[in-house]
Scaffold this motif. Structure first.
Motif, PDB file in Angstrom:
ATOM      1  N   ALA A  11      66.781 -16.967  23.942  1.00 40.85           N
ATOM      2  CA  ALA A  11      67.786 -16.471  23.004  1.00 40.85           C
ATOM      3  C   ALA A  11      67.672 -17.201  21.666  1.00 40.85           C
ATOM      4  O   ALA A  11      67.871 -16.613  20.599  1.00 40.85           O
ATOM      5  N   GLY A  12      67.319 -18.492  21.688  1.00 38.38           N
ATOM      6  CA  GLY A  12      67.175 -19.255  20.460  1.00 38.38           C
ATOM      7  C   GLY A  12      66.042 -18.742  19.593  1.00 38.38           C
ATOM      8  O   GLY A  12      66.150 -18.691  18.366  1.00 38.38           O
ATOM      9  N   THR A  13      64.939 -18.336  20.238  1.00 39.26           N
ATOM     10  CA  THR A  13      63.804 -17.798  19.490  1.00 39.26           C
ATOM     11  C   THR A  13      64.178 -16.461  18.851  1.00 39.26           C
ATOM     12  O   THR A  13      63.858 -16.204  17.688  1.00 39.26           O
ATOM     13  N   VAL A  14      64.874 -15.620  19.604  1.00 35.41           N
ATOM     14  CA  VAL A  14      65.331 -14.340  19.051  1.00 35.41           C
ATOM     15  C   VAL A  14      66.310 -14.578  17.910  1.00 35.41           C
ATOM     16  O   VAL A  14      66.253 -13.904  16.876  1.00 35.41           O
ATOM     17  N   ARG A  15      67.180 -15.563  18.078  1.00 34.78           N
ATOM     18  CA  ARG A  15      68.159 -15.851  17.024  1.00 34.78           C
ATOM     19  C   ARG A  15      67.451 -16.253  15.731  1.00 34.78           C
ATOM     20  O   ARG A  15      67.857 -15.846  14.640  1.00 34.78           O
ATOM     21  N   LYS A  16      66.385 -17.029  15.844  1.00 34.22           N
ATOM     22  CA  LYS A  16      65.651 -17.432  14.644  1.00 34.22           C
ATOM     23  C   LYS A  16      65.001 -16.220  13.975  1.00 34.22           C
ATOM     24  O   LYS A  16      64.996 -16.103  12.750  1.00 34.22           O
ATOM     25  N   ASP A  19      67.725 -14.480  12.226  1.00 32.10           N
ATOM     26  CA  ASP A  19      68.100 -15.211  11.015  1.00 32.10           C
ATOM     27  C   ASP A  19      67.187 -14.820   9.856  1.00 32.10           C
ATOM     28  O   ASP A  19      67.643 -14.635   8.720  1.00 32.10           O
ATOM     29  N   GLU A  20      65.889 -14.699  10.136  1.00 29.10           N
ATOM     30  CA  GLU A  20      64.930 -14.319   9.106  1.00 29.10           C
ATOM     31  C   GLU A  20      65.227 -12.910   8.594  1.00 29.10           C
ATOM     32  O   GLU A  20      65.179 -12.644   7.384  1.00 29.10           O
ATOM     33  N   LEU A  21      65.536 -11.996   9.499  1.00 31.76           N
ATOM     34  CA  LEU A  21      65.813 -10.615   9.113  1.00 31.76           C
ATOM     35  C   LEU A  21      67.124 -10.521   8.330  1.00 31.76           C
ATOM     36  O   LEU A  21      67.233  -9.738   7.382  1.00 31.76           O
ATOM     37  N   ALA A  22      68.107 -11.328   8.717  1.00 26.24           N
ATOM     38  CA  ALA A  22      69.375 -11.319   7.987  1.00 26.24           C
ATOM     39  C   ALA A  22      69.198 -11.896   6.592  1.00 26.24           C
ATOM     40  O   ALA A  22      69.763 -11.378   5.618  1.00 26.24           O
ATOM     41  N   ALA A  23      68.398 -12.951   6.464  1.00 28.86           N
ATOM     42  CA  ALA A  23      68.158 -13.559   5.154  1.00 28.86           C
ATOM     43  C   ALA A  23      67.446 -12.586   4.223  1.00 28.86           C
ATOM     44  O   ALA A  23      67.647 -12.617   3.001  1.00 28.86           O
TER      45      ALA A  23
END
Length: 238
Positions: free
Chosen positions: A45-50, A53-57
Motif C-alpha cells: 500500500a505504501g508503494t501505491v501511495r507514493k 502522490d506523484e499523480l496528485a502532484a
C-alpha cells in the motif's frame, strides 16, 4: 509486475496512466482504493501511495477529503482555467468568450513540429477572445490535430457552456494533463491591437503553450496575447 530499472512506484504510476489513457477510468471517476490497487499490482500500500502522490502532484488525480481519489477533470469549477494564469488586479474571476473563427487548416512546419505531426497534416485552427467585464484581455490562437477532434466547428464550440478543455474532455475524450509555456514581451501589431482594444505597438505578454494528454502526447498548440494593464500573470512555485 514486469521487470524494469524504474522504481516500483514509478512502474505503478506508469501503469495507472496507461489505464487512464485506455479509458478504464474517465475524468471525474473515483479510482479504486489504494488497498485495491496494491492487490492489483502486487505491491505494498505504501508503494501505491507514493505512485498516487506523484499523480496528485502532477494534477492527474485529485484527493478529496473523506471521499477518496478521483481522476482530475477540467469540468470541475475549480479546474476550469487551471492552465490560464491571468489574474485580475481587482480580484475578478472568470471570463466570457467570443469565438472569432474555427476552421480546418494545414499544419505548417512549426505547428507540425510542436504537435508531432507531418507538415500539411490537417489541423483545426481556433481563434477567440477572452473578455473580463466586457474588456478583451486575451487573444488566443489554437491548433489541434484534426484526427483527435473530428467534427469540431464553430457551432459545437458556441453551443458548449463550459471551457474548451472541458469540451475536449467530454466530447472528444482528450484530457489535457499538463502544459509547457514560453513567455515573452511583444509589441501589439495592428490586427491584434484592434481586437484587444490597444494602440499599435502597445506592450503585450505573449504566451505559447503546448498541452499534453496521457502518455505525454502533444494535442494542442496555443499562442495567446495577454493585455496586462489590469491583469497579471501568476505563477505559483512550490
Amino acid at each position: 509486475m514486469p521487470k524494469s530499472p524504474a522504481p516500483l512506484y514509478e512502474q505503478i504510476r506508469q501503469l495507472i496512466v496507461a489505464a487512464l489513457a485506455a479509458g478504464e477510468w474517465r475524468p471525474g471517476d473515483a479510482l479504486p482504493s489504494e488497498a485495491a490497487l496494491a492487490e492489483r499490482f502486487h505491491a505494498s500500500a505504501g508503494t501505491v501511495r507514493k505512485a498516487m502522490d506523484e499523480l496528485a502532484a502532477a494534477h492527474v488525480v485529485e484527493r478529496r477529503q473523506g471521499a477518496g481519489t478521483f481522476v482530475a477533470t477540467h469540468t470541475a469549477p475549480r479546474n476550469s482555467y487551471r492552465f490560464l494564469r491571468l489574474v485580475s488586479d481587482d480580484g475578478a474571476t472568470g471570463f466570457t468568450r467570443e469565438l472569432l473563427h474555427c476552421r480546418r487548416a494545414r499544419a505548417n512546419a512549426e505547428t507540425a513540429r510542436a504537435l508531432h505531426l507531418r507538415t500539411s497534416e490537417p489541423v483545426i485552427e481556433v481563434r477567440r477572445l477572452l473578455l473580463r467585464r466586457g474588456r478583451a484581455v486575451v487573444l488566443d490562437d489554437l491548433w489541434l490535430p484534426e484526427r483527435h477532434f473530428q467534427g469540431l466547428n464553430s457551432e459545437v464550440i458556441n453551443a458548449y457552456p463550459g471551457t474548451l478543455y472541458a469540451l475536449f474532455e467530454e466530447r472528444y475524450r482528450v484530457h489535457m494533463v499538463r502544459a509547457e509555456e514560453k513567455l515573452r514581451a511583444v509589441a501589439a501589431r495592428a490586427e491584434a491591437a484592434e481586437l484587444l482594444g490597444v494602440s499599435d505597438g502597445a506592450p503585450l505578454l505573449s504566451v505559447e503553450r503546448v498541452a499534453y494528454t496521457y502518455g505525454d502526447r502533444p494535442v494542442e498548440l496555443r499562442r495567446g496575447l495577454y493585455h496586462t494593464t489590469s491583469d497579471f500573470y501568476l505563477n505559483e512555485l512550490n
